[in-house]
Design an enzyme around this catalytic site. Structure first.
Site, mmCIF file in Angstrom:
data_model
loop_
_atom_site.group_PDB
_atom_site.id
_atom_site.type_symbol
_atom_site.label_atom_id
_atom_site.label_comp_id
_atom_site.label_asym_id
_atom_site.label_seq_id
_atom_site.Cartn_x
_atom_site.Cartn_y
_atom_site.Cartn_z
ATOM 1 N N GLU A 1 -9.668 0.813 -7.669
ATOM 2 C CA GLU A 1 -8.628 0.687 -8.240
ATOM 3 C C GLU A 1 -8.119 -0.316 -8.648
ATOM 4 O O GLU A 1 -7.607 -1.432 -7.590
ATOM 5 C CB GLU A 1 -7.530 1.382 -7.565
ATOM 6 N N GLU B 1 -4.260 -10.900 -11.709
ATOM 7 C CA GLU B 1 -5.035 -11.087 -10.660
ATOM 8 C C GLU B 1 -6.117 -11.068 -10.329
ATOM 9 O O GLU B 1 -7.479 -11.196 -9.782
ATOM 10 C CB GLU B 1 -4.401 -9.480 -9.449
ATOM 11 N N HIS C 1 0.497 -0.915 0.199
ATOM 12 C CA HIS C 1 -0.347 -0.496 -0.215
ATOM 13 C C HIS C 1 1.359 1.100 0.545
ATOM 14 O O HIS C 1 0.034 1.896 -0.576
ATOM 15 C CB HIS C 1 -0.853 0.244 1.742
#
Length: 860
Positions: free
Chosen positions: A609, A618, A510
């Site tokens: 996002e 993913e 992050h």
């Protein structure tokens, strides 16, 4: 051979005849419980319940003339084959003659559905007749000679026999444990360290409420496993300060290494072992605990040192050498801040176990130094200057531990100060006996621990593979067809989601994404520049992470935001939101968007996002499209609204040099066994703009408002024209993606392929200040469109680009084009990975079209 296997919707349990009260039962210890009711075992052939698995086996032998262990040995069954046989007998009600008709090649013994217990916590599945828990006096003793050896010789023989037996048992226990871990990994799709932490908790670990003992995290396994990856070794070998310093010392001191017996602790690729051999070592024992030992052995053979270097796979605390002592121990053991990873512990054990009294440690001394300006010593031949002094000035801007250490004084690694070696020393027989007794004690302790781990793992497997089938109506499964996947039995599927969500619970990823100013500022600019979209809107943030996009939406005037986060990071997101005063506007919901419910029927905006490497890696877009179909209003807005996957061709010189050219020649050695399958993988790289030598082509244009999950598996034609004025060698294709945000829903503001992405400047430090809104460039009321690229023309992003190296290079002239077809789909083995296939050929202005070259890749 095929049998009908009846799987009851809820497996029958064995009732207890014990009259112990509930209150008394609650006070029983774990040990008493495990030896009491939990050991009651049902016969394989009738309804008799015996007090233990041993008694049940004896009952079946006496009454039914069936001996399970003999049958397993006859069929050559391992532990899992034995479990399958027990469950098959219980399920199908096989008689002895039917069991005897089975063969070891029968597909039943490969059927993982038969690993699922018929009887929950069946003690017979956890019972291992090969476990030897006898004391030493129960072991067979060697025959006595009438003449007899001396007492010390007799003792030594018995001790050596005991050591051999313990080592064999320990090795078998470790193999069984490895097999069990592999089974759990394949069954539930989690890593070992995850599994260890999710095991049954002990009573003390859960405030006295649990009854099982937790399987403790195995720090060593995780540590050694981390060094099986090539990347870390490439980094270390390319650290010339580290590797050249070791090489200089070894090669500059032939008087130390000539005809010496050398031990290399943690040999890795084998580089230090080969340097020692090159310096004249008589023999080198290269110790490597990880699976990298296989590649080290291959590297050593490829360089012609297989007769000088012996690779031993194992921990230095456990291994044995064919020699009593070594003359030199060399090891690159240093971690961050010198002592991180505690590898020095193992090096000191090696010293105390194997180094001769006059032996040499390399390195000899170490300390973490403060910043200072010092240069290289004039020579590297003295023992207190084994490694070159290093300082910050020498490698400005780099952040590896080996760049801030000075090897001069500090930790004396030659002898522990509290245990000096006696010059006289004990007699050889006394020393040998002491060492053997110590080894026996160590092996017994390790074997006991291994047995405890085995017992815990067996219990865990029983619980893991014994879960009820989701299909409660299922009544039968044909074993022979289940192997082919046609039966009704439902195997436990790999859980790709758990690992994926878990990976996003760490802070590091992050921080990287937030510091990617292209990404975060683009989202912020769109949200803050379009108040007409967000004012009084109900917003959903899919995969909210830290909560940054939810807070931006709240700041832009959203009436309420539902922040959806499937991982444990939801707790921190909720805390972030409260700290910034948005707790009354933003509701964090922990769960998968496919499963959660909202207190409202629909939302006005979905922001997410979701983009991964090569856009679709993913598969998070799948979840965003589910959220759209479940919750977005008919006139609702998706942000981003559009993405494009783009392909081009590049020279690939830098990637080729780093990925292909490095390993065959490393400090004079061929380490090509370390070469990763670079031609079969999409490589995540940052590519310079100058390397792109063709035009770009869009192979997928996704409108978030009408795309379907099925449409994300696709194939598309492309044409790339040379942009070079001269002939170029193309070593790779390159993909990147462009992202568009439209303030108007649907296809009205869909950016046409003729319209390029807008490339704006972004500063690295923009995260330090609030993002400012942009002014509208279009008609009044239309709002502000925002876009960004992850390609080489724009600023670097954390997505980088994906490089597809070509086995066969392309020679492209200035007037030629590359025609091709790009195939992309989700991997069958892991739904979050991608399978890519590229077909291509070169087409000239006048030349006839040739045949296509084809290359396949994994993006993972």
């Amino acid at each position: 051979m095929s049998y009908q296997v009846n799987l009851p919707s809820s497996a029958a349990s064995i009732s207890s005849s014990s009259s112990i009260s509930d209150e008394e039962d609650d006070r029983l210890s774990d040990w008493a419980s495990s030896l009491g009711e939990a050991r009651q075992t049902k016969s394989l052939f009738d309804e008799t319940v015996l007090p233990s698995p041993e008694a049940a086996l004896e009952h079946d032998a006496n009454i039914w003339d069936f001996r399970l262990q003999e049958t397993c040995q006859k069929l050559g069954l391992d532990m899992f084959g034995r479990i399958r046989l027990i469950n098959l007998i219980r399920n199908a009600g096989l008689a002895k003659d039917q069991i005897e008709a089975l063969s070891s090649s029968d597909p039943l013994f490969k059927d993982d559905n038969l690993l699922r217990p018929v009887i929950p916590d069946d003690p017979l599945l956890q019972y291992d007749p090969d476990d030897s828990w006898s004391d030493d006096e129960d072991l067979p003793q060697p025959p006595r000679s009438t003449a007899g050896p001396s007492q010390s010789q007799s003792s030594s023989t018995a001790e050596n026999s005991r050591i051999s037996q313990l080592e064999a048992e320990l090795e078998q226990a470790r193999r069984d444990l490895a097999s069990m871990r592999s089974l759990i990994s394949k069954t539930v799709g989690v890593e070992d360290d995850d599994q260890d932490q999710s095991s049954v908790e002990s009573s003390t670990q859960v405030e006295g409420k649990g009854k099982g003992k937790a399987v403790e995290r195995d720090d060593d396994t995780h540590y050694f496993h981390s060094y099986e990856e090539n990347d870390i070794h490439e980094i270390m070998l390319k650290d010339t300060v580290r590797t050249v310093s070791y090489a200089r010392f070894i090669l500059s001191n032939p008087q130390v290494f000539k005809d010496a017996i050398v031990m290399d602790v943690g040999c890795g690729t084998g580089i230090l072992s080969m340097l020692a051999a090159k310096a004249g070592a008589k023999h080198v024992y290269a110790i490597e605990a990880s699976g990298l030992a296989v590649k080290a052995r291959a590297n050593i053979k490829k360089n012609g040192f297989e007769n000088i270097i012996t690779v031993i796979q194992g921990k230095v605390e456990d291994i044995q050498l064919p020699v009593k002592e070594v003359d030199v121990i060399v090891s690159e053991w240093m971690g961050y801040m010198l002592l991180y990873e505690s590898m020095l512990d193992s090096v000191l054990v090696a010293r105390d176990r194997f180094l001769s009294a006059s032996g040499l440690m390399a390195s000899a001394q170490s300390q973490v130094t403060e910043r200072g300006r010092r240069g290289y010593p004039s020579g590297l031949r003295s023992m207190d200057s084994i490694l070159v002094r290093c300082n910050y000035e020498t490698f400005e801007g780099l952040d590896r531990w080996w760049w801030i250490q000075e090897i001069r004084s500090g930790i004396d690694m030659f002898r522990p100060p509290s245990t000096p070696r006696s010059t006289a020393g004990p007699s050889q027989s006394q020393s040998s006996s002491t060492a053997e007794n110590s080894r026996i004690s160590q092996l017994e302790a390790e074997l006991e621990q291994a047995r405890r781990d085995l017992a815990s793992m067996r219990s865990l497997i029983s619980k893991t593979v014994g879960v009820e089938d989701d299909d409660q109506d299922q009544s039968s499964v044909e074993s022979s067809t289940q192997v082919e996947g046609k039966g009704k039995g439902k195997a436990v599927e790999r859980d790709d989601d758990t690992h994926y969500f878990h990976s996003y619970e760490e802070n590091d990823i992050h921080e990287i994404m937030l510091k990617d100013t292209v990404r975060t500022v683009s989202y912020a600019r769109f949200i803050l520049s379009n108040p007409q979209v967000f004012k009084d809107a109900i917003v959903m943030d899919v995969g909210c992470g830290t909560g940054i996009l939810s807070m931006l939406a709240a700041k832009a005037g959203a009436k309420h935001v539902y922040a959806i986060e499937a991982s444990g990071l939801a707790v921190k997101a909720r805390a972030n939101i409260k700290k910034n005063g948005f707790e009354n506007i933003i509701t964090v919901i922990q769960g998968k968007v496919e499963d959660i419910q909202l207190p409202v029927k629909e939302v006005d905006v979905i922001v997410s996002e979701w983009m991964g490497y090569m856009l679709l890696y993913e598969s998070m877009l799948d979840s965003v499209l589910v959220a759209r179909d479940r919750f977005l209003s008919a006139s609702g807005l998706m942000a981003p609204s559009q993405t494009r996957l783009v392909i081009s061709a590049i020279t690939g010189d830098r990637t080729w040099k780093e990925r292909i050219s490095f390993w065959p020649s490393v400090y004079g050695f061929d380490l090509s066994e370390m070469q990763l399958p670079a031609f079969e993988e999409g490589l995540t790289e940052v590519v310079d703009r100058d390397e792109v030598v063709t035009s770009e082509a869009v192979v997928r244009d996704i409108n978030s408002h009408n795309a379907t999950i099925k449409s994300l598996d696709f194939h598309s034609s492309f044409t790339l024209s040379s942009t070079s004025s001269s002939e170029v060698q193309i070593k790779a294709f390159l993909t990147h993606f462009d992202t568009f945000f439209s303030p108007i829903s649907g296809g009205a503001f869909h950016t046409s392929l003729d319209e390029d992405v807008e490339i704006l400047p972004f500063r690295d430090d923009e995260y330090e200040h609030p993002v400012q809104s942009l002014s509208s460039k279009g008609k009044e009321g239309e709002g502000v469109k925002v876009s960004f690229t992850t390609g080489p023309r724009g600023k670097y992003t954390h997505w980088k680009q994906v490089v597809f190296l070509l086995r066969k290079h392309i020679t492209l002239r200035s007037n030629e084009k590359i025609e091709g077809r790009f195939y992309c789909r989700k991997s069958e083995n892991n739904s979050r990975e991608l399978d890519v296939e590229i077909h291509y050929r070169v087409v000239g202005e006048k030349e006839k079209e040739g045949s296509y070259e084809v290359q396949c890749y994994k993006v993972r």
